[in-house]
Design a protein around this motif. Structure first.
Motif, mmCIF file in Angstrom:
data_model
loop_
_atom_site.group_PDB
_atom_site.id
_atom_site.type_symbol
_atom_site.label_atom_id
_atom_site.label_comp_id
_atom_site.label_asym_id
_atom_site.label_seq_id
_atom_site.Cartn_x
_atom_site.Cartn_y
_atom_site.Cartn_z
ATOM 1 N N PRO A 13 88.789 20.820 19.690
ATOM 2 C CA PRO A 13 89.058 19.382 18.617
ATOM 3 C C PRO A 13 87.548 19.104 18.418
ATOM 4 O O PRO A 13 87.627 18.300 17.718
ATOM 5 C CB PRO A 13 90.258 19.231 18.746
ATOM 6 C CG PRO A 13 91.138 18.896 20.307
ATOM 7 C CD PRO A 13 90.311 20.225 20.817
ATOM 8 N N THR A 14 86.974 18.355 19.879
ATOM 9 C CA THR A 14 85.529 17.857 19.797
ATOM 10 C C THR A 14 84.475 18.091 19.132
ATOM 11 O O THR A 14 84.009 17.053 18.351
ATOM 12 C CB THR A 14 85.531 17.290 21.366
ATOM 13 O OG1 THR A 14 86.580 17.152 21.926
ATOM 14 C CG2 THR A 14 84.434 16.168 21.049
ATOM 15 N N GLY A 15 84.682 19.134 19.151
ATOM 16 C CA GLY A 15 83.955 19.821 18.166
ATOM 17 C C GLY A 15 84.036 20.599 16.727
ATOM 18 O O GLY A 15 83.192 21.052 16.139
ATOM 19 N N GLY A 16 85.884 19.657 16.614
ATOM 20 C CA GLY A 16 85.571 20.029 15.185
ATOM 21 C C GLY A 16 86.300 21.996 15.173
ATOM 22 O O GLY A 16 86.439 22.048 14.046
ATOM 23 N N VAL A 17 87.100 22.032 15.778
ATOM 24 C CA VAL A 17 87.257 23.799 16.307
ATOM 25 C C VAL A 17 88.662 23.289 16.482
ATOM 26 O O VAL A 17 88.720 23.044 18.278
ATOM 27 C CB VAL A 17 85.628 24.856 16.547
ATOM 28 C CG1 VAL A 17 86.319 26.056 17.067
ATOM 29 C CG2 VAL A 17 84.425 24.732 16.217
ATOM 30 N N VAL A 18 89.532 24.330 16.222
ATOM 31 C CA VAL A 18 90.655 24.817 16.625
ATOM 32 C C VAL A 18 90.267 25.288 18.234
ATOM 33 O O VAL A 18 91.728 24.917 18.993
ATOM 34 C CB VAL A 18 91.705 25.654 15.824
ATOM 35 C CG1 VAL A 18 92.671 25.374 16.260
ATOM 36 C CG2 VAL A 18 92.038 24.752 14.929
ATOM 37 N N GLU A 19 89.723 26.211 18.108
ATOM 38 C CA GLU A 19 89.961 27.019 20.123
ATOM 39 C C GLU A 19 88.851 27.556 19.524
ATOM 40 O O GLU A 19 88.527 28.228 18.766
ATOM 41 C CB GLU A 19 91.239 28.063 19.900
ATOM 42 C CG GLU A 19 91.153 29.210 20.984
ATOM 43 C CD GLU A 19 92.748 29.376 21.306
ATOM 44 O OE1 GLU A 19 92.649 30.092 22.475
ATOM 45 O OE2 GLU A 19 93.259 29.756 19.921
ATOM 46 N N ASP A 20 88.494 28.266 20.749
ATOM 47 C CA ASP A 20 87.106 28.932 21.070
ATOM 48 C C ASP A 20 87.911 30.565 21.611
ATOM 49 O O ASP A 20 88.520 30.183 22.491
ATOM 50 C CB ASP A 20 86.057 28.765 22.160
ATOM 51 C CG ASP A 20 84.229 27.877 22.178
ATOM 52 O OD1 ASP A 20 84.688 28.163 20.972
ATOM 53 O OD2 ASP A 20 84.239 27.349 22.483
#
Length: 280
Positions: free
Chosen positions: A212-219
């Motif tokens: 979430p820190t990068g604005g992405v739900v999941e890698d």
């Protein structure tokens, strides 16, 4: 015009792996412009290269929201993309987390390229009870959902990852977390991801990485977390100094990824290996 390549890393199939942007020559680009490109692409990371010599580059990584010091999957994507242009061999990358050499090799039968990165030095420290409790609350998990054999730690391989072991594969598969709450905590603690894993065996693991820190739900595949996790396993005595592990990631997202990793004997670094393929 800026050349922007699109690759997916840790998969030989364009429908799998973790997509990344690669800008082979970012000379002259400002930070706002790099962030704009990363946001427009929408991938979890985009790598920007600044040539400094023969097979040597300074590299910067941007998520859609911020710059990060090191990114594993974008490094693998970058190395394969460069290898397709300049051939197999070692590529020297200077990251904000330190030097990251990458060895690009070609399969003798298929000719397919793969890349093996040497991570920045890896370390691991026990996570605080409060941080674990806040993370579990954001995940909607209870303490009983954790595997007590693997203690919660914060592992570092160029950036920080909270490492938590799920007690069952079903618990790992059922991930529906509070994006705002976990994002607030990871930002406060400077964690890049929360590395959730389940141990299928002592050397085979399944992982998921909320980002979430990068604005992405999941890698779908997280090379930096794999490097940090490998160091965690070595430092706590779960694997030997030269034990290779396999990490399956992205399966629950429909983007299966395969990461191979191992410690480096007598050194604080780890190695992470994967393939990559160009996206249309």
């Amino acid at each position: 015009m800026t050349e922007i390549l699109k690759y997916t890393a840790f998969s030989a199939d364009p429908s799998g792996g973790n997509p990344a942007g690669v800008v082979p020559d970012a000379t002259g680009l400002t930070e706002p412009r790099m962030l704009e490109i990363a946001a427009d692409l929408g991938f979890s990371e985009t790598a920007f290269l600044f040539p400094t010599g023969e097979r040597a580059y300074r590299i910067r990584y941007f998520s859609p929201l911020a710059e990060v010091a090191f990114c594993g999957h974008a490094t693998i994507a970058t190395a394969v993309a460069l290898g397709e242009r300049i051939g197999p061999g070692t590529i020297e990358l200077a990251t904000q987390a330190g030097p990251v050499p990458v060895d690009v090799t070609a399969d003798p039968e298929s000719g397919r390229l793969s890349a093996t990165l040497t991570s920045p030095p890896v370390s691991s420290t026990a996570a605080s009870d409060d941080d674990v409790a806040r993370t579990l609350a954001a995940l909607g998990w209870s303490a009983d959902d954790l595997d007590p054999a693997y203690p919660p730690h914060v592992a570092d391989a160029g950036n920080l990852h909270l490492v938590l072991a799920a007690a069952t594969r079903a618990r790992l598969a059922d991930l529906d977390y509070d994006f705002e709450a976990l994002g607030k905590l990871t930002a406060e603690r400077n964690w890049t991801t929360v590395h959730l894993f389940w141990a299928e065996s002592p050397t085979v693991f399944h992982a998921r990485d909320p980002f979430p820190t990068g604005g992405v739900v999941e890698d779908p595949a997280t090379g930096a977390a794999a490097a940090a996790f490998t160091g965690y396993l070595r430092d706590l005595g779960f694997i030997g100094a030269d034990t290779a592990i396999t990490i399956h990631q992205g399966v629950d997202m429909g983007r299966p990824s395969l990461l191979a990793a191992s410690p480096i004997p007598h050194r604080p670094n780890t190695k992470v290996t994967g393939t990559a393929v160009a996206l249309p």
